[in-house]
Design a protein around this motif. Structure first.
Motif, PDB file in Angstrom:
ATOM      1  N   VAL A 100       0.772  -1.393   0.032  1.00  0.00           N
ATOM      2  CA  VAL A 100      -0.004   0.130   0.037  1.00  0.00           C
ATOM      3  C   VAL A 100       0.844   1.320  -0.100  1.00  0.00           C
ATOM      4  O   VAL A 100       1.957   1.159   0.330  1.00  0.00           O
ATOM      5  CB  VAL A 100      -1.047   0.148   1.128  1.00  0.00           C
TER       6      VAL A 100
ATOM      7  N   GLY B  42      -7.684   2.858   0.007  1.00  0.00           N
ATOM      8  CA  GLY B  42      -7.653   2.212   1.512  1.00  0.00           C
ATOM      9  C   GLY B  42      -8.917   1.653   1.998  1.00  0.00           C
ATOM     10  O   GLY B  42      -8.821   0.472   2.486  1.00  0.00           O
TER      11      GLY B  42
ATOM     12  N   GLN C 125      -8.696  -2.536   3.097  1.00  0.00           N
ATOM     13  CA  GLN C 125      -9.050  -2.558   4.245  1.00  0.00           C
ATOM     14  C   GLN C 125     -10.559  -3.707   4.620  1.00  0.00           C
ATOM     15  O   GLN C 125     -10.612  -4.613   5.213  1.00  0.00           O
ATOM     16  CB  GLN C 125      -9.515  -1.292   5.117  1.00  0.00           C
TER      17      GLN C 125
ATOM     18  N   LEU D 251       1.606  -6.255   5.814  1.00  0.00           N
ATOM     19  CA  LEU D 251       1.097  -4.876   5.222  1.00  0.00           C
ATOM     20  C   LEU D 251       2.539  -4.284   5.107  1.00  0.00           C
ATOM     21  O   LEU D 251       3.252  -3.702   5.790  1.00  0.00           O
ATOM     22  CB  LEU D 251       0.303  -4.318   6.083  1.00  0.00           C
TER      23      LEU D 251
ATOM     24  N   GLY E 239       4.351  -0.646   3.294  1.00  0.00           N
ATOM     25  CA  GLY E 239       3.780   0.447   2.935  1.00  0.00           C
ATOM     26  C   GLY E 239       4.975   1.236   2.561  1.00  0.00           C
ATOM     27  O   GLY E 239       6.185   1.170   3.031  1.00  0.00           O
TER      28      GLY E 239
ATOM     29  N   GLN F 286      -4.332   9.422   1.132  1.00  0.00           N
ATOM     30  CA  GLN F 286      -4.001   7.827   1.175  1.00  0.00           C
ATOM     31  C   GLN F 286      -3.192   7.790   2.642  1.00  0.00           C
ATOM     32  O   GLN F 286      -3.221   6.804   3.263  1.00  0.00           O
ATOM     33  CB  GLN F 286      -3.272   7.601  -0.093  1.00  0.00           C
TER      34      GLN F 286
ATOM     35  N   TRP G 260      -4.973   7.902   5.726  1.00  0.00           N
ATOM     36  CA  TRP G 260      -5.748   6.687   5.583  1.00  0.00           C
ATOM     37  C   TRP G 260      -4.890   5.490   6.250  1.00  0.00           C
ATOM     38  O   TRP G 260      -5.308   4.901   7.320  1.00  0.00           O
ATOM     39  CB  TRP G 260      -6.571   6.007   4.244  1.00  0.00           C
ATOM     40  N   PHE G 261      -3.955   5.026   5.606  1.00  0.00           N
ATOM     41  CA  PHE G 261      -3.201   3.751   5.675  1.00  0.00           C
ATOM     42  C   PHE G 261      -2.530   4.139   7.125  1.00  0.00           C
ATOM     43  O   PHE G 261      -2.232   2.930   8.201  1.00  0.00           O
ATOM     44  CB  PHE G 261      -2.204   3.583   4.745  1.00  0.00           C
ATOM     45  N   ARG G 262      -2.250   5.399   7.703  1.00  0.00           N
ATOM     46  CA  ARG G 262      -1.476   5.502   8.927  1.00  0.00           C
ATOM     47  C   ARG G 262      -2.549   5.409  10.103  1.00  0.00           C
ATOM     48  O   ARG G 262      -2.169   4.747  11.069  1.00  0.00           O
ATOM     49  CB  ARG G 262      -0.716   6.744   9.015  1.00  0.00           C
TER      50      ARG G 262
ATOM     51  N   MET H  29      -4.451   1.181   9.501  1.00  0.00           N
ATOM     52  CA  MET H  29      -4.084  -0.013   9.267  1.00  0.00           C
ATOM     53  C   MET H  29      -2.462  -0.296   9.861  1.00  0.00           C
ATOM     54  O   MET H  29      -1.902   0.933  10.150  1.00  0.00           O
ATOM     55  CB  MET H  29      -3.879  -0.538   7.834  1.00  0.00           C
TER      56      MET H  29
ATOM     57  N   VAL I  96       0.639  -0.910   9.423  1.00  0.00           N
ATOM     58  CA  VAL I  96       1.481  -1.181   8.112  1.00  0.00           C
ATOM     59  C   VAL I  96       3.009  -0.744   8.593  1.00  0.00           C
ATOM     60  O   VAL I  96       3.219  -0.089   9.455  1.00  0.00           O
ATOM     61  CB  VAL I  96       1.223   0.000   7.115  1.00  0.00           C
TER      62      VAL I  96
ATOM     63  N   TRP J 263       6.164   0.597   7.397  1.00  0.00           N
ATOM     64  CA  TRP J 263       6.779   1.462   6.268  1.00  0.00           C
ATOM     65  C   TRP J 263       8.137   1.228   5.723  1.00  0.00           C
ATOM     66  O   TRP J 263       9.002   1.195   6.607  1.00  0.00           O
ATOM     67  CB  TRP J 263       6.127   3.045   6.885  1.00  0.00           C
TER      68      TRP J 263
END
Length: 309
Positions: A9, A102, A106, A192, A194, A272, A275-277, A280, A282, A284
């Motif tokens: 992602v 996202g 999810q 996941l 990122g 984006q 959202w991911f932070r 979810m 993730v 990175w």
């Protein structure tokens, strides 16, 4: 034992597609697109859809499965992804879900539950007539008051989703967010990954990508869809398409449309990230300053422990 799924992602233009190919090649994986707009046929350039030659023979799923005038919901996406994860897993290959949508990613990985009752066409027609008469803003404000949690997930210009959320409230008395219960534990063993990048560098990449899209014929792609009558469909609300409708109507110059596309793409990348932070868990990897190949090697090595555990 849960089935293992790799998910890649991050924001647009950061390098997710390139990484997915490298992962698939190293671990004999197959790729599922996690982009909610790449499902549409004829929408190739504006969605940055991977070309056949770029796939390097690796199977890709969730691409070109719908016509631009067909509806496609988060619940539809979830069902398709679940199906393809099962197919790939039965081949003893790792499924690789790749994308920046996202909510869609999810919902697929954490088994959202969606309402399944029939549409109330009279309520839908009433709401759409309100949009035609007064614009989308009053309805979106109403949704913010009724269901702020759901409104936060929906872009103010996404007519279809605003209408859907209000329809559910008006026909059931319940908010859409009450129906969308997330299962906290995924049915899969998910890794996941990122990709992130310094903002200035990412924005330069986004602007360059738009310029390359224009060189490849993006305006011709949009014009073909426009001439077929695709103007108000869900698909044409996508970034990369909606920006050119005012140009085709003679309301904006091409230069203004391109600049709007660049601006919207940069704003989308920021959303984006957020959202991911926030939503979810993730891991990175910063691929700024030309470190992309080095980080890709580290990711590939890190995945060995996950896949062989």
């Amino acid at each position: 034992m849960k089935n293992k799924v790799i998910a890649i992602v991050g924001p647009t233009a950061v390098g997710k597609t390139k990484l997915s190919i490298e992962v698939a090649k190293r671990y004999s994986g197959e790729i599922i697109s996690g982009d909610s707009m790449q499902v549409y046929r004829g929408m190739d350039i504006g969605t940055a859809k991977i070309a056949k030659e770029e796939m390097q023979g690796i199977p890709h799923y969730m691409i070109d499965i719908k016509d631009p005038d067909e509806p496609f919901s988060v619940a539809d996406f979830q069902q398709y992804v679940t199906h393809y994860i099962d197919i790939i897993t039965k081949k003893n290959k790792p499924p690789i879900l790749v994308g920046g949508s996202g909510l869609y990613v999810q919902a697929a990985l954490y088994s959202y539950h969606f309402p399944t009752y029939k549409r109330d066409e009279k309520v839908v027609e009433k709401l759409e007539n309100e949009i035609a008469a007064f614009g989308i803003e009053p309805l979106y404000k109403r949704l913010q008051e009724i269901d702020p949690k759901q409104a936060a997930k929906i872009h103010p210009n996404n007519h279809r989703r605003v209408v859907r959320a209000l329809e559910i409230y008006e026909t059931t008395g319940k908010r859409m967010s009450d129906f969308q219960q997330q299962v906290k534990e995924s049915p899969y063993d998910v890794k996941l990954i990122g990709l992130e990048m310094q903002r200035d560098e990412l924005y330069r990449r986004i602007n360059h990508r738009v310029d390359m899209m224009m060189e490849r014929g993006l305006i011709n792609e949009v014009e073909k869809l426009y001439q077929k009558g695709y103007t108000h469909e869900q698909s044409m609300q996508a970034i990369g398409y909606k920006e050119f409708i005012p140009y085709l109507k003679g309301e904006k110059t091409l230069e203004e449309a391109v600049e709007t596309l660049k601006q919207n793409s940069r704003r989308y990348a920021k959303r984006q990230y957020t959202w991911f932070r926030n939503k979810m868990d993730v891991v990175w990897y910063d691929v700024s300053n030309g470190a992309i190949n080095e980080k890709f090697r580290k990711i590939l090595d890190d995945l060995a422990g996950f896949l062989h555990s």
